[in-house]
Design a protein around this motif. Structure first.
Motif, PDB file in Angstrom:
ATOM      1  N   SER A   1      -1.692   1.177   4.148  1.00  0.00           N
ATOM      2  CA  SER A   1      -2.221   2.390   3.545  1.00  0.00           C
ATOM      3  C   SER A   1      -2.708   2.054   2.139  1.00  0.00           C
ATOM      4  N   LEU A   2      -3.613   2.881   1.627  1.00  0.00           N
ATOM      5  CA  LEU A   2      -4.188   2.650   0.310  1.00  0.00           C
ATOM      6  C   LEU A   2      -3.541   3.589  -0.703  1.00  0.00           C
ATOM      7  N   PHE A   3      -3.158   3.018  -1.854  1.00  0.00           N
ATOM      8  CA  PHE A   3      -2.496   3.791  -2.899  1.00  0.00           C
ATOM      9  C   PHE A   3      -3.205   3.606  -4.227  1.00  0.00           C
ATOM     10  N   LEU A   4      -3.179   4.652  -5.031  1.00  0.00           N
ATOM     11  CA  LEU A   4      -3.648   4.606  -6.406  1.00  0.00           C
ATOM     12  C   LEU A   4      -2.424   4.378  -7.278  1.00  0.00           C
ATOM     13  N   VAL A   5      -2.409   3.257  -8.023  1.00  0.00           N
ATOM     14  CA  VAL A   5      -1.249   2.900  -8.841  1.00  0.00           C
ATOM     15  C   VAL A   5      -1.718   2.645 -10.275  1.00  0.00           C
ATOM     16  N   PRO A   6      -1.366   3.539 -11.211  1.00  0.00           N
ATOM     17  CA  PRO A   6      -1.753   3.327 -12.606  1.00  0.00           C
ATOM     18  C   PRO A   6      -0.783   2.387 -13.315  1.00  0.00           C
ATOM     19  N   LYS A   7      -1.287   1.713 -14.351  1.00  0.00           N
ATOM     20  CA  LYS A   7      -0.417   0.867 -15.170  1.00  0.00           C
ATOM     21  C   LYS A   7       0.581   1.731 -15.930  1.00  0.00           C
TER      22      LYS A   7
ATOM     23  N   GLU B   1       6.441  -4.022  -7.988  1.00  0.00           N
ATOM     24  CA  GLU B   1       7.791  -3.694  -7.525  1.00  0.00           C
ATOM     25  C   GLU B   1       8.325  -2.465  -8.263  1.00  0.00           C
ATOM     26  N   GLY B   2       8.586  -1.392  -7.531  1.00  0.00           N
ATOM     27  CA  GLY B   2       9.136  -0.166  -8.105  1.00  0.00           C
ATOM     28  C   GLY B   2       8.110   0.732  -8.772  1.00  0.00           C
ATOM     29  N   ALA B   3       6.818   0.415  -8.659  1.00  0.00           N
ATOM     30  CA  ALA B   3       5.779   1.237  -9.280  1.00  0.00           C
ATOM     31  C   ALA B   3       5.541   2.498  -8.457  1.00  0.00           C
ATOM     32  N   ILE B   4       5.115   3.557  -9.131  1.00  0.00           N
ATOM     33  CA  ILE B   4       4.791   4.823  -8.475  1.00  0.00           C
ATOM     34  C   ILE B   4       3.310   4.808  -8.132  1.00  0.00           C
ATOM     35  N   GLY B   5       2.985   5.188  -6.897  1.00  0.00           N
ATOM     36  CA  GLY B   5       1.597   5.256  -6.464  1.00  0.00           C
ATOM     37  C   GLY B   5       1.360   6.502  -5.648  1.00  0.00           C
ATOM     38  N   TRP B   6       0.099   6.873  -5.515  1.00  0.00           N
ATOM     39  CA  TRP B   6      -0.280   8.052  -4.749  1.00  0.00           C
ATOM     40  C   TRP B   6      -1.179   7.619  -3.599  1.00  0.00           C
ATOM     41  N   LEU B   7      -0.916   8.159  -2.426  1.00  0.00           N
ATOM     42  CA  LEU B   7      -1.671   7.824  -1.223  1.00  0.00           C
ATOM     43  C   LEU B   7      -3.114   8.288  -1.354  1.00  0.00           C
ATOM     44  N   ILE B   8      -4.048   7.399  -1.035  1.00  0.00           N
ATOM     45  CA  ILE B   8      -5.474   7.730  -0.990  1.00  0.00           C
ATOM     46  C   ILE B   8      -5.879   7.762   0.471  1.00  0.00           C
ATOM     47  N   GLY B   9      -6.396   8.876   0.925  1.00  0.00           N
ATOM     48  CA  GLY B   9      -6.857   8.982   2.302  1.00  0.00           C
ATOM     49  C   GLY B   9      -5.718   9.118   3.296  1.00  0.00           C
ATOM     50  N   ALA B  10      -6.015   8.813   4.549  1.00  0.00           N
ATOM     51  CA  ALA B  10      -5.053   8.975   5.636  1.00  0.00           C
ATOM     52  C   ALA B  10      -4.068   7.805   5.664  1.00  0.00           C
ATOM     53  N   PRO B  11      -2.805   8.069   6.034  1.00  0.00           N
ATOM     54  CA  PRO B  11      -1.849   6.970   6.186  1.00  0.00           C
ATOM     55  C   PRO B  11      -2.339   5.976   7.246  1.00  0.00           C
ATOM     56  N   HIS B  12      -2.057   4.715   7.027  1.00  0.00           N
ATOM     57  CA  HIS B  12      -2.362   3.622   7.957  1.00  0.00           C
ATOM     58  C   HIS B  12      -3.860   3.371   8.139  1.00  0.00           C
ATOM     59  N   LYS B  13      -4.685   3.896   7.254  1.00  0.00           N
ATOM     60  CA  LYS B  13      -6.133   3.661   7.291  1.00  0.00           C
ATOM     61  C   LYS B  13      -6.599   2.994   6.001  1.00  0.00           C
ATOM     62  N   GLY B  14      -5.688   2.267   5.364  1.00  0.00           N
ATOM     63  CA  GLY B  14      -5.963   1.691   4.055  1.00  0.00           C
ATOM     64  C   GLY B  14      -7.113   0.703   4.033  1.00  0.00           C
ATOM     65  N   LEU B  15      -7.203  -0.169   5.046  1.00  0.00           N
ATOM     66  CA  LEU B  15      -8.300  -1.144   5.068  1.00  0.00           C
ATOM     67  C   LEU B  15      -9.652  -0.457   5.212  1.00  0.00           C
ATOM     68  N   ASN B  16      -9.711   0.588   6.041  1.00  0.00           N
ATOM     69  CA  ASN B  16     -10.966   1.327   6.186  1.00  0.00           C
ATOM     70  C   ASN B  16     -11.396   1.913   4.845  1.00  0.00           C
TER      71      ASN B  16
ATOM     72  N   GLY C   1       8.192   2.707   8.168  1.00  0.00           N
ATOM     73  CA  GLY C   1       7.941   2.975   9.582  1.00  0.00           C
ATOM     74  C   GLY C   1       6.509   2.736  10.012  1.00  0.00           C
ATOM     75  N   ALA C   2       5.714   2.094   9.200  1.00  0.00           N
ATOM     76  CA  ALA C   2       4.307   1.831   9.524  1.00  0.00           C
ATOM     77  C   ALA C   2       4.205   0.757  10.601  1.00  0.00           C
ATOM     78  N   PRO C   3       3.151   0.804  11.403  1.00  0.00           N
ATOM     79  CA  PRO C   3       2.942  -0.239  12.409  1.00  0.00           C
ATOM     80  C   PRO C   3       2.784  -1.614  11.764  1.00  0.00           C
ATOM     81  N   ALA C   4       3.077  -2.640  12.521  1.00  0.00           N
ATOM     82  CA  ALA C   4       2.949  -4.017  12.033  1.00  0.00           C
ATOM     83  C   ALA C   4       1.475  -4.395  11.896  1.00  0.00           C
ATOM     84  N   GLY C   5       1.228  -5.409  11.107  1.00  0.00           N
ATOM     85  CA  GLY C   5      -0.126  -5.926  10.938  1.00  0.00           C
ATOM     86  C   GLY C   5      -0.968  -5.057  10.026  1.00  0.00           C
TER      87      GLY C   5
END
Length: 134
Positions: free
Chosen positions: A34-40, A77-92, A25-29
Motif C-alpha cells: 500500500s502507498l503511504f504519505l509519511v512526513p519528516k 521505523e515507527g513513523a506515522i503515515g497516511w494511506l494514499i488510495g486503496a489498500p493493497h494498490k500501492g504499486l498502481n 494481514g496484507a497479501p504476500a508479494g
C-alpha cells in the motif's frame, strides 16, 4: 528506502515521502503493498511542521552522477503515515507518480539542451573566424 534523491535536507520546513509498505494481514508479494504519505515532521493543530516523525537518515549514498542533490538511505521505523488510495494498490498508485515525474524529467532534459544550444549559438555568432598562420 535507498537511493532517495533529496531525501533529507534543510531547504524546506518539512519533507513528505511516498512510501510503499504492507498493512497488517496484507497479501504476500507486491499485491500486498500500500502507498503511504509519511512526513519528516508531524503537523501541529495549526498545520505547521512540529515534532520529528521517526524518519531518519541512516546513510548518505556515494553516487557517480549528479552531486548537487543529496542522495540517502531513509529509515521509517515507527513513523506515522497516511494511506494514499486503496489498500493493497500501492504499486498502481506509485506508478502514477513515477509516470508523471518522467514527463517532468524529460522536460528538464529538453530545457537543458535548449539552453546549451542557445549558449553555443551565441558563442558561434560572436566568435571571429580566423585563418591559421602557416
Amino acid at each position: 528506502k535507498i537511493f532517495i534523491s533529496c531525501g533529507d535536507h534543510d531547504l524546506t520546513r518539512n519533507i513528505v515521502h511516498c512510501v510503499l509498505a504492507r498493512l497488517p494481514g496484507a497479501p504476500a508479494g507486491t499485491r500486498g503493498l500500500s502507498l503511504f504519505l509519511v512526513p519528516k515532521r508531524t503537523l501541529d493543530a495549526a498545520g505547521n511542521p512540529s515534532a520529528l516523525n521517526n524518519v531518519s537518515t541512516s546513510r548518505i549514498e556515494d553516487k557517480m552522477g549528479c552531486h548537487g542533490s543529496p542522495t540517502c538511505q531513509l529509515e521509517f521505523e515507527g513513523a506515522i503515515g497516511w494511506l494514499i488510495g486503496a489498500p493493497h494498490k500501492g504499486l498502481n498508485h506509485m506508478f502514477t507518480f513515477i509516470n508523471t515525474s518522467r514527463v517532468g524529467t524529460a522536460i528538464q532534459g529538453v530545457a537543458a539542451a535548449e539552453l546549451a544550444f542557445q549558449y553555443s549559438l551565441g558563442y558561434c555568432k560572436a566568435r571571429g573566424q580566423r585563418r591559421w598562420r602557416t
